[in-house]
Design a protein around this motif. Structure first.
Motif, short mmCIF file in Angstrom:
data_model
loop_
_atom_site.label_atom_id
_atom_site.label_comp_id
_atom_site.label_asym_id
_atom_site.label_seq_id
_atom_site.Cartn_x
_atom_site.Cartn_y
_atom_site.Cartn_z
N GLU A 1 0.82 -1.20 0.00
CA GLU A 1 0.00 0.00 0.00
C GLU A 1 0.86 1.26 0.00
OE1 GLU A 1 -3.90 1.76 2.34
OE2 GLU A 1 -2.89 -0.04 3.05
N ALA A 2 2.02 1.18 0.60
CA ALA A 2 2.90 2.35 0.69
C ALA A 2 3.46 2.76 -0.66
CB ALA A 2 4.05 2.06 1.66
N THR A 3 3.55 1.84 -1.57
CA THR A 3 4.13 2.15 -2.88
C THR A 3 3.08 2.35 -3.95
OG1 THR A 3 4.33 -0.21 -3.42
CG2 THR A 3 6.21 0.83 -2.33
N ASN A 4 1.80 2.33 -3.59
CA ASN A 4 0.76 2.54 -4.58
C ASN A 4 0.88 3.91 -5.22
OD1 ASN A 4 -0.47 0.08 -4.41
ND2 ASN A 4 -1.98 0.70 -2.88
N LYS A 5 0.90 3.94 -6.53
CA LYS A 5 1.01 5.21 -7.24
C LYS A 5 -0.12 5.45 -8.23
CE LYS A 5 6.05 5.26 -6.87
NZ LYS A 5 7.34 5.30 -7.59
N GLY B 1 -2.49 0.40 -12.58
CA GLY B 1 -1.65 -0.78 -12.71
C GLY B 1 -1.05 -1.26 -11.42
N ASP B 2 -1.13 -0.45 -10.37
CA ASP B 2 -0.64 -0.90 -9.07
C ASP B 2 -1.78 -1.60 -8.35
OD1 ASP B 2 1.13 -1.33 -7.08
OD2 ASP B 2 1.71 0.76 -6.84
N VAL B 3 -1.45 -2.30 -7.27
CA VAL B 3 -2.49 -3.08 -6.59
C VAL B 3 -2.13 -3.21 -5.12
CG1 VAL B 3 -1.37 -5.29 -7.07
CG2 VAL B 3 -3.84 -5.22 -6.67
N ASP B 4 -3.16 -3.26 -4.32
CA ASP B 4 -3.00 -3.51 -2.89
C ASP B 4 -3.73 -4.80 -2.56
OD1 ASP B 4 -2.79 -3.47 -0.14
OD2 ASP B 4 -4.46 -2.07 0.11
N VAL B 5 -2.96 -5.86 -2.29
CA VAL B 5 -3.54 -7.12 -1.82
C VAL B 5 -3.59 -7.01 -0.29
CG1 VAL B 5 -3.39 -9.63 -1.80
CG2 VAL B 5 -2.59 -8.35 -3.79
N THR C 1 -7.28 -1.89 -7.00
CA THR C 1 -6.47 -0.85 -7.61
C THR C 1 -6.71 0.43 -6.81
OG1 THR C 1 -7.04 -1.88 -9.72
CG2 THR C 1 -5.93 0.25 -9.82
N PRO C 2 -5.70 1.23 -6.58
CA PRO C 2 -5.91 2.46 -5.82
C PRO C 2 -7.04 3.32 -6.40
CG PRO C 2 -3.58 2.07 -6.14
CD PRO C 2 -4.29 1.03 -6.94
N GLN C 3 -7.87 3.84 -5.53
CA GLN C 3 -9.02 4.67 -5.89
C GLN C 3 -10.08 3.93 -6.70
OE1 GLN C 3 -5.71 6.36 -6.74
NE2 GLN C 3 -5.84 6.69 -4.53
N LYS C 4 -10.01 2.60 -6.75
CA LYS C 4 -11.01 1.82 -7.48
C LYS C 4 -11.76 0.90 -6.51
CE LYS C 4 -10.18 3.23 -11.73
NZ LYS C 4 -9.74 2.31 -12.78
N GLU C 5 -12.81 0.29 -7.01
CA GLU C 5 -13.62 -0.59 -6.18
C GLU C 5 -12.84 -1.85 -5.81
OE1 GLU C 5 -17.99 -2.83 -6.51
OE2 GLU C 5 -17.45 -1.24 -7.91
N GLU C 6 -12.99 -2.28 -4.57
CA GLU C 6 -12.25 -3.44 -4.07
C GLU C 6 -12.96 -4.74 -4.43
OE1 GLU C 6 -10.04 -4.12 0.07
OE2 GLU C 6 -12.22 -4.27 0.28
N ILE C 7 -12.18 -5.78 -4.66
CA ILE C 7 -12.70 -7.13 -4.83
C ILE C 7 -12.49 -7.88 -3.52
CG2 ILE C 7 -12.31 -9.36 -5.95
CD1 ILE C 7 -11.81 -7.85 -8.55
N ASP C 8 -13.56 -8.34 -2.93
CA ASP C 8 -13.53 -9.06 -1.65
C ASP C 8 -14.18 -10.42 -1.88
OD1 ASP C 8 -13.52 -9.95 0.92
OD2 ASP C 8 -14.58 -8.23 1.78
N SER D 1 -3.85 -2.25 -18.09
CA SER D 1 -3.27 -2.17 -16.75
C SER D 1 -4.31 -2.63 -15.73
CB SER D 1 -2.85 -0.73 -16.44
OG SER D 1 -1.82 -0.32 -17.33
N GLY D 2 -3.85 -3.26 -14.66
CA GLY D 2 -4.76 -3.83 -13.68
C GLY D 2 -5.83 -2.87 -13.22
#
Length: 434
Positions: A3-7, A10-14, A84-91, A366-367
């Motif tokens: 999460e700290a490197t999300n820019k 195409g980036d992602v936070d698992v 994806t940052p600022q996008k809807e989460e998949i749970d 991009s993701g």
């Protein structure tokens, strides 16, 4: 990929990944980040062999004896959360159903864990018995879905059907029954016979007509993607997403479509009680404007149809495909039953379900965790000319997303989304047949 490197794109936070064994042991207690790659797939099941449920695969480089420590046997719970940052989460919470092991060398073994929705596992175990008398097919779908709803509290959206039917169900899987109902369901709002059943992220199953999903008058594209011109020159694409790669999977196959009855067909129904044979025909060219297509049926009045063929002769040859359906009048002492509905829907459905896969592309972007199957996107493909900025008039346009695959790799530090997109019509009318 933390999460700290999300820019951004195409980036992602698992944010969460865990496996719970049948004994209750949890992977997160052994290793906080055991996975090498995650593949997560949504599919509408429009192609033979494609699932209608969410599925996927996780690869784990097992260097700490996870296989034995967790006693992985293919009956575990998997928990997954990413965005994806600022996008809807998949749970997602599902079930692992298969474990594969690869030993590239003595020191390493790779575990491939295949998973799917828990509703898929339950649907394979349950058998239902029902009897319906003059019930809307959309209401039948809600009732049949009830035991699956109890698994994970997922909801089913059912588009209202105008037709009712009577049928007896003996010892069938809920999934088999739901798919049976899709074959005869007719929308209360639209004219076609093209209901589909599929699962979306967010805990939703869709029982809806393709026309309601793609109707150009009501459904705006969720996003517009652009393929860069071959020249490499960059236009201002700040408001548009860029396609990293694409391929054309299939275009209309005239011979296959003729044989399958896409353009013209005949139904022969035999009423066993009345001892009466009746005939009905389907004509693609004459009926095209009645049904909603992915792209506008006509770009402008009088400019022609955006159909898959400009040869009306194919539609006139009604005997290119002949189907037989037996009927049994009064078998339920009701006006219609399931077999009767087949007579009214089968030819139309056969054509429409084959039309939707006539133009099929695969695009890599991009993701993007916000993409869902069942939504409409717009695709802009430049022509081969290096100047002018013109778009391909046939392949650019609106598409239905029939499959979405998210692939997250911690090894390559990459997140990409691959989509299969389909259309039952061209963007612009074909030339007038000479």
């Amino acid at each position: 990929m933390s999460e700290a490197t999300n820019k951004g794109q195409g980036d992602v936070d698992v944010s969460h990944f865990n496996i719970i064994s049948s004994s209750g042991k949890q992977l997160k207690d052994i290793s906080s980040k055991a996975w090498n790659s995650i593949t997560y797939t949504e599919s509408m099941g429009l192609i033979a062999g494609d699932t209608q449920f969410i599925s996927g695969e996780v690869a784990i480089n097992d260097q700490i004896n996870i296989f034995n420590e967790m006693a992985l046997v293919g009956d575990e719970i998997i928990e997954l959360r990413f965005k994806t940052p600022q996008k809807e989460e998949i749970d997602f919470i599902g079930r692992i159903y298969n474990v594969e092991m690869i030993r590239p060398n003595k020191e390493t073994r790779i575990l491939n864990l295949k998973f799917c929705s828990a509703e898929k596992v339950t649907a394979e175990q349950l058998k239902v018995n029902r009897a319906y008398r003059e019930v809307k097919y959309s209401d039948m779908a809600k009732d049949i879905f009830t035991p699956l709803n109890a698994v994970g509290k997922k909801r089913i959206y059912t588009e209202d059907t105008k037709n009712k039917g009577s049928m007896i169900i003996n010892n069938k899987s809920p999934l088999d029954v739901l798919n049976m109902i899709t074959r005869v369901s007719r929308s209360a709002e639209y004219q076609g016979a093209n209901y589909v059943l599929f699962e979306q992220s967010g805990g939703i199953f869709q029982f809806a007509s393709l026309e309601s999903l793609v109707d150009p008058a009501k459904v705006e594209p969720a996003i517009t993607y652009v393929v860069d011109p071959p020249s490499g020159k960059k236009n201002d694409l700040r408001k548009l997403a860029t396609v990293r790669g694409y391929k054309i999977v299939s275009l209309p196959n005239t011979i296959a479509n003729i044989k399958a009855g896409v353009y013209g067909s005949t139904m022969v129904s035999n009423d066993l009680m009345k001892r009466k044979v009746s005939y009905s025909n389907f004509n693609y060219d004459e009926s095209y404007s009645k049904y909603k297509s992915v792209n506008y049926n006509e770009v402008a009045m009088g400019q022609g149809k955006t159909s898959l063929t400009n040869n009306p002769t194919y539609s006139k040859r009604k005997n290119s495909s002949i189907r037989f359906v037996p009927k049994h009048y009064g078998s339920f002492d009701t006006r219609t039953n399931y077999a009767d509905e087949r007579e009214d829907s089968e030819l139309i459905r056969n054509s429409q379900m084959r039309q939707i896969n006539a133009i099929r592309l695969q695009i890599i972007v991009s993701g993007d965790s916000q993409r869902r199957v069942g939504e409409v996107i717009e695709l802009k493909i430049p022509t081969l000319e290096k100047t002018g900025g013109n778009l391909d008039e046939l392949l650019s346009g609106r598409y239905l997303v029939s499959k979405v695959q998210h692939r997250i790799s911690s090894v390559d530090n990459e997140y990409i989304t691959t989509m299969e997109i389909v259309a039952d019509s061209f963007t612009n009318p074909l030339p007038v047949k000479a």
